[in-house]
Design a protein around this motif. Structure first.
Motif, PDB file in Angstrom:
ATOM      1  N   ASP A  52       0.760  -0.983   0.136  1.00  0.00           N
ATOM      2  CA  ASP A  52      -0.004   0.072  -0.077  1.00  0.00           C
ATOM      3  C   ASP A  52       0.780   1.173  -0.044  1.00  0.00           C
ATOM      4  OD1 ASP A  52       0.750  -0.664   2.676  1.00  0.00           O
ATOM      5  OD2 ASP A  52      -0.669   0.952   3.276  1.00  0.00           O
ATOM      6  N   GLU A  53       2.049   1.395   0.593  1.00  0.00           N
ATOM      7  CA  GLU A  53       2.952   2.371   0.645  1.00  0.00           C
ATOM      8  C   GLU A  53       3.655   2.394  -0.523  1.00  0.00           C
ATOM      9  OE1 GLU A  53       5.753   2.552   3.857  1.00  0.00           O
ATOM     10  OE2 GLU A  53       4.416   1.344   5.229  1.00  0.00           O
ATOM     11  N   VAL A  54       3.862   1.404  -1.417  1.00  0.00           N
ATOM     12  CA  VAL A  54       4.366   1.331  -2.754  1.00  0.00           C
ATOM     13  C   VAL A  54       3.414   2.000  -3.740  1.00  0.00           C
ATOM     14  CG1 VAL A  54       5.384   0.251  -4.705  1.00  0.00           C
ATOM     15  CG2 VAL A  54       6.122  -0.458  -2.526  1.00  0.00           C
ATOM     16  N   GLU A  55       2.208   1.489  -3.716  1.00  0.00           N
ATOM     17  CA  GLU A  55       1.145   1.789  -4.638  1.00  0.00           C
ATOM     18  C   GLU A  55       0.747   3.161  -4.384  1.00  0.00           C
ATOM     19  OE1 GLU A  55      -1.800  -0.987  -3.786  1.00  0.00           O
ATOM     20  OE2 GLU A  55      -0.727  -2.693  -4.440  1.00  0.00           O
ATOM     21  N   SER A  56       0.642   3.904  -3.352  1.00  0.00           N
ATOM     22  CA  SER A  56       0.279   5.252  -2.996  1.00  0.00           C
ATOM     23  C   SER A  56       1.563   6.229  -3.160  1.00  0.00           C
ATOM     24  CB  SER A  56      -0.613   5.422  -1.765  1.00  0.00           C
ATOM     25  OG  SER A  56       0.297   4.724  -0.663  1.00  0.00           O
ATOM     26  N   SER A  57       2.766   5.723  -3.287  1.00  0.00           N
ATOM     27  CA  SER A  57       3.969   6.702  -3.069  1.00  0.00           C
ATOM     28  C   SER A  57       4.039   7.290  -1.730  1.00  0.00           C
ATOM     29  CB  SER A  57       4.193   7.430  -4.260  1.00  0.00           C
ATOM     30  OG  SER A  57       4.067   6.787  -5.641  1.00  0.00           O
ATOM     31  N   ARG A  58       3.829   6.570  -0.818  1.00  0.00           N
ATOM     32  CA  ARG A  58       3.731   7.001   0.747  1.00  0.00           C
ATOM     33  C   ARG A  58       4.807   6.558   1.533  1.00  0.00           C
ATOM     34  NH1 ARG A  58       1.354   5.312   5.069  1.00  0.00           N
ATOM     35  NH2 ARG A  58       0.576   3.756   3.895  1.00  0.00           N
ATOM     36  N   TYR A  59       5.336   7.538   2.100  1.00  0.00           N
ATOM     37  CA  TYR A  59       6.606   7.381   3.165  1.00  0.00           C
ATOM     38  C   TYR A  59       6.043   6.807   4.268  1.00  0.00           C
ATOM     39  CZ  TYR A  59      11.090   8.447   5.222  1.00  0.00           C
ATOM     40  OH  TYR A  59      12.422   8.284   5.679  1.00  0.00           O
ATOM     41  N   GLY A  60       5.395   5.560   4.541  1.00  0.00           N
ATOM     42  CA  GLY A  60       4.867   5.051   5.592  1.00  0.00           C
ATOM     43  C   GLY A  60       5.790   4.337   6.726  1.00  0.00           C
ATOM     44  N   PRO A  61       5.389   3.649   7.461  1.00  0.00           N
ATOM     45  CA  PRO A  61       6.005   2.902   8.590  1.00  0.00           C
ATOM     46  C   PRO A  61       7.192   2.108   7.944  1.00  0.00           C
ATOM     47  CG  PRO A  61       3.791   2.945   9.183  1.00  0.00           C
ATOM     48  CD  PRO A  61       3.760   3.326   7.773  1.00  0.00           C
ATOM     49  N   THR A  62       6.861   1.148   6.902  1.00  0.00           N
ATOM     50  CA  THR A  62       7.809   0.218   6.300  1.00  0.00           C
ATOM     51  C   THR A  62       9.010   0.937   5.969  1.00  0.00           C
ATOM     52  OG1 THR A  62       6.548  -0.211   4.446  1.00  0.00           O
ATOM     53  CG2 THR A  62       6.045  -1.649   6.407  1.00  0.00           C
ATOM     54  N   THR A  63       8.392   1.925   5.005  1.00  0.00           N
ATOM     55  CA  THR A  63       9.612   2.970   4.179  1.00  0.00           C
ATOM     56  C   THR A  63      10.404   3.237   5.382  1.00  0.00           C
ATOM     57  OG1 THR A  63       7.927   3.330   2.390  1.00  0.00           O
ATOM     58  CG2 THR A  63       9.828   4.838   2.727  1.00  0.00           C
ATOM     59  N   ALA A  64       9.919   3.763   6.244  1.00  0.00           N
ATOM     60  CA  ALA A  64      10.761   4.332   7.414  1.00  0.00           C
ATOM     61  C   ALA A  64      11.572   3.517   8.049  1.00  0.00           C
ATOM     62  CB  ALA A  64       9.866   5.071   8.490  1.00  0.00           C
ATOM     63  N   GLN A  65      11.123   2.145   8.349  1.00  0.00           N
ATOM     64  CA  GLN A  65      11.903   1.025   8.798  1.00  0.00           C
ATOM     65  C   GLN A  65      13.019   0.770   7.643  1.00  0.00           C
ATOM     66  OE1 GLN A  65       9.586  -2.695   9.461  1.00  0.00           O
ATOM     67  NE2 GLN A  65       9.933  -2.444  11.591  1.00  0.00           N
ATOM     68  N   SER A  66      12.836   0.851   6.913  1.00  0.00           N
ATOM     69  CA  SER A  66      13.799   0.453   5.616  1.00  0.00           C
ATOM     70  C   SER A  66      14.899   1.442   5.435  1.00  0.00           C
ATOM     71  CB  SER A  66      13.234   0.274   4.001  1.00  0.00           C
ATOM     72  OG  SER A  66      12.407  -0.998   4.243  1.00  0.00           O
ATOM     73  N   VAL A  67      14.552   2.708   5.628  1.00  0.00           N
ATOM     74  CA  VAL A  67      15.586   3.912   5.754  1.00  0.00           C
ATOM     75  C   VAL A  67      16.291   3.566   7.012  1.00  0.00           C
ATOM     76  CG1 VAL A  67      15.938   6.297   6.242  1.00  0.00           C
ATOM     77  CG2 VAL A  67      14.082   5.645   4.639  1.00  0.00           C
ATOM     78  N   LEU A  68      15.667   3.247   8.212  1.00  0.00           N
ATOM     79  CA  LEU A  68      16.524   3.060   9.281  1.00  0.00           C
ATOM     80  C   LEU A  68      17.388   1.883   9.172  1.00  0.00           C
ATOM     81  CD1 LEU A  68      14.100   3.310  12.350  1.00  0.00           C
ATOM     82  CD2 LEU A  68      16.056   4.698  11.906  1.00  0.00           C
TER      83      LEU A  68
END
Length: 273
Positions: A52-68
């Motif tokens: 859902d974060e990929v489809e909406s191009s949204r910086y959500g919790p799993t994107t933040a987790q991957s950045v960390l």
């Protein structure tokens, strides 16, 4: 020096991120620049990002987790006065991502052969006289198509003949598919009969995921060839199917504008009881 990777260089938001504190990309952000960051994180193995974060191009919790994960050891990307990384994509982070993606884009072809997929446009040795032509009148490319399939039924979802030389039949899982020749629905395939299933640059719907689960025989091999933008979604599908990834390959492709080429997952699906 500006960002130079093919993935980042034409994105003004990411170029601002490199030079301006106000341009930092933070949780909650949304847009094409977030999609590019997600693609880089997944390509570099920093994490699995929710569909859902990929489809909406949204910086959500799993994107933040991957950045960390990317900013942690061994890179240890820290801002002034920090002792632990944060989940913000700032100047140092975008520069590090760009540097590693440039190296990825310029990597040589894999040095080792694969037992499961073709690593060249020509595919496994065969008579090209039986191969179809693409819409430009050229022979279809065989890069990332399965090789050495089993003796059972072989299904290429969304295929256009590129794996026919290996005995695959082309199907679609949904009606109303746009583009490509007419192909029968997977509804016509008996349950639990497909020992090899290929999915090459083809999106998969919820119905399609269910069809893969239905037609797959015990221990079937599923080969997914995609790109870094859709890889996070495919990773989630593999998890839901209960598959075990037995090989991951990144193949450069100079014809792909973003420089990321093919991302390939070779998966063994669960045994059915």
């Amino acid at each position: 020096m500006p960002l130079t990777s093919k993935l980042f260089r034409d994105d003004p938001a990411l170029q601002r991120c490199l030079v301006s504190d106000a341009g930092h990309v933070t949780p909650g952000a949304q847009g094409e620049h977030v999609t590019r960051i997600q693609a880089a994180l997944v390509t570099l193995g920093a994490g699995v990002i929710a569909p859902d974060e990929v489809e909406s191009s949204r910086y959500g919790p799993t994107t933040a987790q991957s950045v960390l994960a990317f900013k942690g050891p061994p890179r240890d990307i820290l801002g002034p006065g920090q002792t632990t990384p944060d989940d913000i994509v700032g100047k140092k982070t975008i520069a590090a991502l760009d540097h590693e993606i440039v190296a990825f884009e310029n990597r040589p072809p894999p040095a080792v052969d694969s037992l499961f997929v073709s690593l060249t446009h020509e595919g496994a040795p065969h008579d090209h006289g039986t191969c179809p032509l693409d819409r430009s009148g050229r022979l279809v490319e065989h890069m990332a198509t399965p090789v050495n399939p089993g003796p059972g039924r072989k299904v290429n979802i969304g295929g256009e003949g590129e794996a026919r030389y290996q005995g695959f039949e082309d199907f679609v899982t949904n009606t109303g598919v746009v583009g490509g020749p007419p192909r029968p629905l997977t509804d016509t395939i008996a349950s639990d009969t497909a020992t090899d299933i290929a999915l090459r640059s083809s999106p998969i719907t919820t119905r399609g995921e269910g069809e893969i689960r239905r037609i797959a025989a015990s221990g079937a091999r599923l080969t997914i060839a995609t790109n870094s933008f859709t890889l996070p979604t495919m990773e989630q599908i593999v998890q839901r199917l209960g598959g075990v990834v037995i090989e991951r390959i990144s193949l450069p492709d100079p014809t792909v504008a973003d420089g990321l080429g093919y991302q390939i997952l070779v998966v063994v699906l669960p045994v059915k009881f």
